[in-house]
Design an enzyme around this catalytic site. Structure first.
Site, mmCIF file in Angstrom:
data_model
loop_
_atom_site.group_PDB
_atom_site.id
_atom_site.type_symbol
_atom_site.label_atom_id
_atom_site.label_comp_id
_atom_site.label_asym_id
_atom_site.label_seq_id
_atom_site.Cartn_x
_atom_site.Cartn_y
_atom_site.Cartn_z
ATOM 1 N N GLY A 11 0.828 -1.205 0.000
ATOM 2 C CA GLY A 11 0.000 0.000 0.000
ATOM 3 C C GLY A 11 0.857 1.248 0.000
ATOM 4 N N GLY A 60 0.466 -1.104 6.575
ATOM 5 C CA GLY A 60 -0.603 -0.132 6.794
ATOM 6 C C GLY A 60 -1.905 -0.818 7.130
ATOM 7 N N GLY A 65 -6.690 -4.827 3.164
ATOM 8 C CA GLY A 65 -7.006 -5.414 1.866
ATOM 9 C C GLY A 65 -7.509 -4.415 0.848
ATOM 10 C CD GLU A 111 -1.795 -6.444 3.002
ATOM 11 O OE1 GLU A 111 -1.369 -5.432 2.444
ATOM 12 O OE2 GLU A 111 -2.957 -6.531 3.435
HETATM 13 C C1 5RP Z 1 -3.310 -3.518 1.113
HETATM 14 C C2 5RP Z 1 -3.590 -3.088 2.498
HETATM 15 C C3 5RP Z 1 -3.083 -1.748 2.913
HETATM 16 O O1 5RP Z 1 -2.300 -1.888 4.032
HETATM 17 C C4 5RP Z 1 -4.244 -0.862 3.216
HETATM 18 O O2 5RP Z 1 -5.129 -0.852 2.101
HETATM 19 C C5 5RP Z 1 -3.789 0.567 3.519
HETATM 20 O O3 5RP Z 1 -3.257 1.126 2.365
HETATM 21 P P1 5RP Z 1 -2.678 2.590 2.319
HETATM 22 O O4 5RP Z 1 -1.436 2.588 3.125
HETATM 23 O O5 5RP Z 1 -2.428 2.819 0.849
HETATM 24 O O6 5RP Z 1 -3.724 3.528 2.864
HETATM 25 O O7 5RP Z 1 -4.179 -3.758 3.293
HETATM 26 O O8 5RP Z 1 -3.905 -4.748 0.819
#
Ligand code: 5RP
Length: 231
Positions: free
Chosen positions: A33, A86, A99, A107
């Site tokens: 992310g 994240g 996700g 993850e």
């Molecule tokens: C990806 C995730 C990310 O950790 C979640 O979507 C947060 O993303 P971002 O840091 O872009 O806000 O779970 O599958």
């Protein structure tokens, strides 16, 4: 500060956390992310301190390799002291929805091996009750409709994730994602177990049974560190 600046702030703090808590020569787990990307960039200058990284997605692998990190298969390693990632939402107990970027399965696998899960997030991700952000469920494609019916029976609204051209979004594992809207998740551990039990579910993006141990939250006042009681 902008949301991007907050992400960079917590990523830098996470790089410092890893430097202080992870021994030299260890392997680190890296999430997916925009915030995890900031972490990869923040830790890149110290890459020679670590044996390498285990990645949670093809996208993160590409970013790690672009920085010269050695990316290792999870099957190659015996232990992982830390996993940094994240979240789309995190509650007061360290339970998360994850996700949004579609990498929930890898993850969850990498997080399950790690001793410590460090969640890095800007302050907008902190919530009292999970569920305002649609809950992703990675499904085997032939089970999509059957799982959609189960979601509706729970009171949720299932929406198949699609790309900009309208084609189904396909995960790194070759599956589809149903995003569940309109769920108020008051018992995340119970819901995680329930959805995990449905045939055709690969992973639900609730990280509650194994939530975060630490959250580095970017706020207007700086980085707030929250330590959660071990479950
Ligand atoms: C990806 C995730 C990310 O950790 C979640 O979507 C947060 O993303 P971002 O840091 O872009 O806000 O779970 O599958």
């Amino acid at each position: 500060m902008t949301q991007d600046e907050l992400k960079q702030l917590v990523a830098a703090e996470a790089a410092a956390y890893v430097h202080a808590n992870v021994p030299e020569g260890a392997v680190i787990g890296v999430g997916t992310g925009t915030t995890a990307n900031c972490f990869v960039d923040a830790i890149a200058s110290a890459k020679s301190r670590y044996r390498g990284a285990v990645s949670s997605s093809l996208a993160t692998t590409a970013r790690l390799e672009a920085h010269g990190f050695q990316v290792l298969e999870l099957n190659e390693i015996e232990s992982l002291p830390v996993y940094v990632d994240g979240a789309d939402e995190i509650d007061a107990h360290g339970a998360m929805i994850k996700g949004g970027g579609g990498a929930l399965t890898r993850e969850k696998i990498v997080a399950s091996v790690a001793d410590v899960f460090v969640c890095i997030a800007d302050g907008s991700k902190r919530v009292d009750v999970l569920g305002n952000f649609a809950l992703p469920i990675e499904v085997v494609p032939m089970a999509r409709t059957a799982i959609g019916r189960r979601v509706i029976a729970l009171g949720g609204v299932p929406v198949l994730r699609v790309n900009t051209d309208g084609s189904p979004f396909i995960t790194d594992n070759g599956n589809e994602i149903i995003d569940v809207k309109a769920l108020k998740i008051t018992y995340p551990i119970a819901l995680e177990a329930t959805v995990n039990g449905w045939a055709g579910v690969v992973t639900v993006g609730l990280f509650a049974a194994r939530g975060a141990n630490v959250c580095l939250l970017g706020t207007a006042g700086g980085v707030e560190r929250i330590d959660y009681i071990a479950r």
